[in-house]
Every structure is written in structure tokens, then in C-alpha cells.
Design a protein around this motif. Structure first.
Motif, short mmCIF file in Angstrom:
data_model
loop_
_atom_site.label_atom_id
_atom_site.label_comp_id
_atom_site.label_asym_id
_atom_site.label_seq_id
_atom_site.Cartn_x
_atom_site.Cartn_y
_atom_site.Cartn_z
N GLY A 175 -8.65 108.33 -13.36
CA GLY A 175 -9.39 109.57 -13.11
C GLY A 175 -10.42 109.40 -12.00
O GLY A 175 -10.56 108.33 -11.41
N LYS A 176 -11.13 110.46 -11.73
CA LYS A 176 -12.09 110.47 -10.62
C LYS A 176 -13.21 109.44 -10.86
O LYS A 176 -13.86 109.46 -11.91
N ALA A 177 -13.40 108.57 -9.89
CA ALA A 177 -14.46 107.56 -10.01
C ALA A 177 -15.75 108.10 -9.40
O ALA A 177 -15.75 108.58 -8.26
N MET A 194 -23.13 95.82 -7.01
CA MET A 194 -22.26 96.48 -7.98
C MET A 194 -21.27 95.49 -8.58
O MET A 194 -20.37 95.90 -9.30
N CYS A 195 -21.41 94.19 -8.26
CA CYS A 195 -20.36 93.26 -8.67
C CYS A 195 -20.91 91.86 -8.89
O CYS A 195 -21.23 91.15 -7.93
N ALA A 196 -21.01 91.47 -10.16
CA ALA A 196 -21.55 90.14 -10.50
C ALA A 196 -20.64 89.03 -9.99
O ALA A 196 -21.11 88.02 -9.47
N THR A 197 -19.34 89.22 -10.10
CA THR A 197 -18.40 88.19 -9.66
C THR A 197 -18.52 87.96 -8.15
O THR A 197 -18.43 86.84 -7.67
N CYS A 198 -18.75 89.07 -7.41
CA CYS A 198 -18.81 88.94 -5.94
C CYS A 198 -20.14 88.33 -5.50
O CYS A 198 -20.17 87.50 -4.60
N ASP A 199 -21.25 88.76 -6.09
CA ASP A 199 -22.56 88.44 -5.53
C ASP A 199 -23.43 87.53 -6.41
O ASP A 199 -24.47 87.06 -5.94
N GLY A 200 -23.04 87.30 -7.66
CA GLY A 200 -23.88 86.50 -8.56
C GLY A 200 -24.26 85.15 -7.98
O GLY A 200 -25.40 84.70 -8.07
N VAL A 243 -25.70 96.60 -11.00
CA VAL A 243 -25.46 97.89 -11.66
C VAL A 243 -24.14 97.84 -12.43
O VAL A 243 -23.10 97.53 -11.85
N ALA A 244 -24.22 98.10 -13.73
CA ALA A 244 -23.00 98.09 -14.57
C ALA A 244 -23.13 99.19 -15.61
O ALA A 244 -23.03 98.97 -16.81
N LEU A 245 -23.36 100.39 -15.10
CA LEU A 245 -23.55 101.54 -16.00
C LEU A 245 -22.22 102.06 -16.53
O LEU A 245 -21.22 102.04 -15.81
N GLY A 246 -22.22 102.56 -17.75
CA GLY A 246 -21.03 103.20 -18.32
C GLY A 246 -19.85 102.26 -18.40
O GLY A 246 -20.00 101.05 -18.54
N SER A 247 -18.65 102.83 -18.28
CA SER A 247 -17.42 102.02 -18.30
C SER A 247 -17.08 101.64 -16.86
O SER A 247 -17.50 102.33 -15.93
N ASP A 264 -15.74 100.12 -9.46
CA ASP A 264 -16.04 98.77 -9.92
C ASP A 264 -14.85 97.85 -9.68
O ASP A 264 -15.01 96.72 -9.20
N PHE A 265 -13.65 98.33 -9.99
CA PHE A 265 -12.46 97.50 -9.77
C PHE A 265 -12.34 97.18 -8.28
O PHE A 265 -12.03 96.06 -7.89
N ALA A 266 -12.59 98.19 -7.44
CA ALA A 266 -12.48 97.99 -5.99
C ALA A 266 -13.47 96.93 -5.54
O ALA A 266 -13.12 96.03 -4.76
N ASN A 267 -14.71 97.01 -6.02
CA ASN A 267 -15.73 96.02 -5.63
C ASN A 267 -15.29 94.61 -6.01
O ASN A 267 -15.53 93.65 -5.28
#
Ligand SMILES: Cc1cc2nc3c(=O)[nH]c(=O)nc-3n(C[C@H](O)[C@H](O)[C@H](O)COP(=O)(O)OP(=O)(O)OC[C@H]3O[C@@H](n4cnc5c(N)ncnc54)[C@H](O)[C@@H]3O)c2cc1C
Length: 283
Positions: free
Chosen positions: A107-109, A128-134, A212-216, A221-224
Motif C-alpha cells: 500500500g501507499k508508503a 531512517m535506517c539503523a542497519t545502514c547508519d548505526g 526514526v522507526a515510527l509505526g510499522s 523503510d524497506f527501500a532505505n
């Protein structure tokens, strides 16, 4: 490794279920994973072929029943991550699933961060991405914004890099004995060229980074996390065969933008299923 599905479809709205029906009828083995809530909730549909008037909820439930009637497996859970480089892994709050291909029908992101000062600091202390920037914040003072399963999966990643993480649950009652928790709502983030602090109504917290990890998790998020291409309106970019720039990951329905209607989502799902069938023949 447990069962490997031909396709894991994330989403059980019109796009996801339409794709599942076609894939099943191509004698493939799809799995639908969905958190359940579709844009169809609380709508009245009066412009879809064959129905003079039908509630969105009834249309949604009819789709689920039709899929179940065909023996399509549907799992109700939340997808928190994708890893196309680890045997096409779909990570959920109730375990990992593997497939030869994935169809995003989520659905619409929508961009979830809408706080004063935040827009200019994305990429400058707001991530927006812990895996990318942590990794870049080893030993630093961090905040993470959110309160659900997606936040917890991102928090787990951050705790590998620093023990100094505060969860800002933004008005939601959230308890976690392992980290500091601030439940007050965030009203502003500050900083000139880089994030400096985040403010609630009564307090200011100095931070080196805010995740930022708000909501689902949604397609943004997948794209990031996996480098999936988005257009300027945050729609997932697909080619003529509904495949994203990440091999084996397809997308259909509102998530790819365009005419956001049930009819177009159903059509996208059907066409994506045909493209996936052809992809699976050669891969
Ligand atoms: C108020 C309103 C009124 C509308 N009226 C009409 C109308 O009259 N006619 C019309 O044709 N269209 C209408 N629409 C649009 C229509 O509802 C959408 O175009 C359609 O539902 C899109 O289908 P989809 O399958 O792409 O996404 P959705 O129906 O939104 O389904 C998305 C699915 O993805 C799942 N999902 C998302 N993220 C995750 C995750 N992290 N983990 C697991 N599952 C996840 C959700 O649970 C859901 O099952 C309306 C929409 C709204 C909001």
C-alpha cells in the motif's frame, strides 16, 4: 532452512491477494504475509466492477476468503525487514521466511516523521535506517523514535553500536527495562548543520543521532534498508515487469503510485504474478 516459497507477498489488500490468486493458479507456491490493515478499511466502494456498492471491509474479507478457498497460505504478522542477499529473507515479528522472489503489495508508503525542524536534518543526524547508519554512531548518544515491533528491531541493531540509546515513544505508553524511555510527545528537533537536540513540551535532550522507526515498516523503510529505488513521491520504482531495481523483488498496487484505486491494484497484482511466473522460470 524451513520451507522456501516461490513468492512471498507482503500485503493482503487487492494487489497482494490478486497476485496470490494468479500465482496459485500458475501452480506456484505463494505465501501471503500481512499485518491485516488495508487502505480498504472504513471505505465504501461504489466504482469497482461487479459491485454496485460494497464496504471496503467486505471486499477485503471476500478476497481473503477467495485466497483461502484456493489453499493459499496467509500468515498474519508484521514484516520488519527484508534481506534479498540472505536467500531472500523476509523478517517478521514471528520469525523469518524465505522465498525465491518477493512481491511488495504494502500500500501507499507515507513518510512518518513530521516534526518541526526534522525535514532539513534527515541525513544530518536523523536516520531512517539503523542497519545502514548505526555503524557511524559507535559509542554515541542516540535516540530512537517509535514504540512498536519495527522500533524494537531497529533498537536491537543500535544496541550493537552503543549502550546509550533512549527510546522516544512519542506519546505512546511504552516500557523497556533495558533502555531509557521518554514517553512525552516530540515537538521539535534542533540543529544547524547537524542534529543537536530533540525537544518535548517540558524537556530538551542532547543527542548525536536520532533514528526514526515510527509505526510499522513500510516501503520507505524497506527501500532505505536494501537500496530499493523510489521516485520523488516516495513510490517504489518498477520496470515493465513490476520488478524493482533489486533483483527478485517486485512491487504492485498503491506502493508503486499512479492511479490509486482498487481496479488498478487488482490489475497490477495480476500482471506482477505473470511477470513473477516468467522470472521464476529463469531464476
Ligand atoms: C478513505 C479511502 C477511500 C477510498 N475509496 C476508494 C474507492 O471508492 N474506490 C477505489 O477503487 N479505491 C478507493 N480507495 C483506494 C483503495 O483502497 C486502494 O487503492 C487499495 O486498497 C490499494 O490496494 P493495495 O493492495 O495496493 O494496498 P492496501 O489495500 O493498502 O493493502 C496493503 C497491505 O499491506 C499490508 N502491510 C503493509 N505494511 C506491512 C508490513 N510491514 N507487514 C505486513 N503487512 C504489511 C497491510 O496490512 C495490507 O494488507 C480508497 C482509499 C482510502 C484511504
Amino acid at each position: 532452512m524451513s520451507n522456501i516459497y516461490d513468492t512471498i507477498i507482503v500485503g493482503s489488500g487487492p494487489a497482494g491477494i490478486s497476485a496470490a490468486i494468479y500465482l496459485k493458479r500458475y501452480n506456484l507456491n505463494p505465501l501471503v504475509i500481512s499485518s491485516g490493515k488495508s487502505a480498504l478499511s472504513n471505505t465504501l466502494i461504489e466504482n469497482y466492477y461487479g459491485f454496485e456498492s460494497i464496504s471496503g471491509e467486505d471486499l477485503y474479507n471476500n478476497g481473503i476468503k477467495q485466497a483461502q478457498h484456493l489453499g493459499i497460505e496467509i500468515v498474519t504478522t508484521e514484516v520488519v525487514g527484508l534481506d534479498p542477499y540472505d536467500d531472500m529473507k523476509v523478517i517478521t515479528t514471528s520469525g523469518d521466511y524465505h522465498a525465491r522472489s518477493v512481491l511488495l503489495a504494502t500500500g501507499k508508503a507515507r513518510n512518518k516523521l513530521n516534526v518541526k525542524g526534522s525535514k532539513d536534518l534527515i541525513g544530518k543526524g536523523i536516520s531512517m535506517c539503523a542497519t545502514c547508519d548505526g555503524f557511524f554512531y559507535r559509542g554515541k548518544k542516540l535516540g530512537i523514535l517509535g514504540s512498536g515491533s519495527f522500533m524494537e528491531s531497529e533498537l536491537e541493531v543500535l544496541l550493537r553500536f552503543t549502550k546509550d540509546v533512549t527510546v522516544f515513544s512519542n506519546g505512546v505508553d511504552y516500557k523497556n527495562p533495558n533502555v531509557n524511555v521518554v514517553t512525552d510527545e516530540i515537538i521539535e528537533v534542533t540543529g544547524e548543520d547537524h542534529l543537536e537536540s530533540i525537544k518535548t513540551k517540558n524537556e530538551e535532550f542532547k543527542l548525536d543521532g536520532l533514528f526514526v522507526a515510527l509505526g510499522s515498516a513500510n516501503a520507505l523503510d524497506f527501500a532505505n534498508h536494501i537500496g530499493m529505488e523510489l521516485d520523488k513521491n516516495n513510490n517504489v520504482v518498477v520496470d515493465a515487469s513490476f520488478m524493482t531495481n533489486v533483483k527478485g523483488i517486485f512491487a504492485a498496487g498503491d506502493v508503486i503510485g499512479g492511479f490509486m484505486q482498487v481496479s488498478k491494484s487488482v490489475s497490477d497484482g495480476a500482471q506482477a504474478a505473470l511477470a513473477i511466473k516468467n522470472y521464476l522460470k529463469n531464476n
